[in-house]
Scaffold this motif. Structure first.
Motif, mmCIF file in Angstrom:
data_model
loop_
_atom_site.group_PDB
_atom_site.id
_atom_site.type_symbol
_atom_site.label_atom_id
_atom_site.label_comp_id
_atom_site.label_asym_id
_atom_site.label_seq_id
_atom_site.Cartn_x
_atom_site.Cartn_y
_atom_site.Cartn_z
ATOM 1 N N THR A 41 -41.642 30.558 -92.350
ATOM 2 C CA THR A 41 -40.678 31.157 -93.278
ATOM 3 C C THR A 41 -40.322 30.169 -94.383
ATOM 4 O O THR A 41 -40.321 30.515 -95.569
ATOM 5 C CB THR A 41 -39.384 31.543 -92.527
ATOM 6 N N GLU B 261 -43.521 29.502 -96.699
ATOM 7 C CA GLU B 261 -43.844 30.623 -97.590
ATOM 8 C C GLU B 261 -42.872 30.685 -98.765
ATOM 9 O O GLU B 261 -43.270 30.852 -99.912
ATOM 10 C CB GLU B 261 -43.797 31.959 -96.828
ATOM 11 N N ALA C 46 -49.758 38.707 -100.788
ATOM 12 C CA ALA C 46 -50.115 39.763 -99.829
ATOM 13 C C ALA C 46 -50.411 39.145 -98.462
ATOM 14 O O ALA C 46 -50.012 39.688 -97.421
ATOM 15 C CB ALA C 46 -51.316 40.552 -100.330
ATOM 16 N N HIS D 207 -49.154 36.351 -97.305
ATOM 17 C CA HIS D 207 -47.875 35.933 -96.728
ATOM 18 C C HIS D 207 -47.219 37.127 -96.016
ATOM 19 O O HIS D 207 -46.715 36.989 -94.908
ATOM 20 C CB HIS D 207 -46.923 35.400 -97.813
ATOM 21 N N SER D 208 -47.249 38.286 -96.667
ATOM 22 C CA SER D 208 -46.656 39.482 -96.048
ATOM 23 C C SER D 208 -47.386 39.871 -94.770
ATOM 24 O O SER D 208 -46.755 40.275 -93.792
ATOM 25 C CB SER D 208 -46.693 40.675 -97.003
ATOM 26 N N GLU D 209 -48.713 39.749 -94.786
ATOM 27 C CA GLU D 209 -49.493 40.066 -93.573
ATOM 28 C C GLU D 209 -49.080 39.162 -92.419
ATOM 29 O O GLU D 209 -48.922 39.621 -91.289
ATOM 30 C CB GLU D 209 -50.995 39.867 -93.822
ATOM 31 N N ASP E 15 -46.218 37.676 -92.044
ATOM 32 C CA ASP E 15 -44.868 38.083 -91.628
ATOM 33 C C ASP E 15 -44.917 39.312 -90.714
ATOM 34 O O ASP E 15 -44.130 39.427 -89.771
ATOM 35 C CB ASP E 15 -43.996 38.415 -92.851
ATOM 36 N N GLU E 16 -45.846 40.226 -91.015
ATOM 37 C CA GLU E 16 -45.970 41.424 -90.176
ATOM 38 C C GLU E 16 -46.449 41.083 -88.773
ATOM 39 O O GLU E 16 -46.005 41.697 -87.799
ATOM 40 C CB GLU E 16 -46.923 42.440 -90.830
#
Ligand SMILES: [Fe+2]
Ligand SMILES: [Fe+2]
Length: 145
Positions: free
Chosen positions: A43, A46, A72, A74-76, A78-79
């Motif tokens: 966290t 990023e 994108a 980074h979001s992956e 996080d998911e």
């Protein structure tokens, strides 16, 4: 130190912690502690990286596409972390998600170091590279306290 060295240093720390995490077994205290460390580092990294590395890069035509791609990814990541949070830590599903996180981050960090750093080196001059490193490291220190 420049921004590339600063990021690489944290990537190496992340690689080590992920390797240690994957070597843990079951619903153990060690796994819990290392997982919390990975989450906190991820966290913080990023956010600091987006602010002090990618924001200047999103403003240049030669790096805007790679920047979008990195955001994108980074979001992956996080998911995958969200999935891990919702899964029983001692289960095999948890380990599967953890391996997926490891793979996704390995791929992402390698791409940053091998492709994006090269392009960024042409966009950011030496002085900017040093200034960004200072800001990046300040923010990391604050979020990791
Ligand atoms: Fe990144
Ligand atoms: Fe990174």
């Amino acid at each position: 130190m420049d921004i590339f060295e600063a990021i690489r240093e944290d990537h190496d720390r992340m690689r080590q912690t992920l390797t240690d995490l994957l070597a843990t077994k079951g619903d153990s205290e060690e796994r819990g502690t290392l997982y919390e460390q990975v989450k906190q580092m991820l966290t913080a990294h990023e956010q600091a990286e987006e602010r002090h590395f990618y924001i200047p890069l999103v403003q240049d035509d030669s790096t805007i596409e790679k920047t979008r791609h990195a955001f994108a990814e980074h979001s992956e990541a996080d998911e995958i972390v969200e999935k891990l949070d919702k899964t029983e830590m001692g289960s095999s599903a948890w380990l599967t998600h953890a391996k997926k996180l490891h793979e996704a981050l390995e791929h992402h960090m390698k791409e940053e170091e091998q492709e994006i750093f090269k392009l960024a080196g042409k966009v950011l001059d030496r002085q900017r590279q040093t200034e960004l490193a200072e800001r990046y490291r300040d923010e990391m220190l604050q979020s990791m306290h």
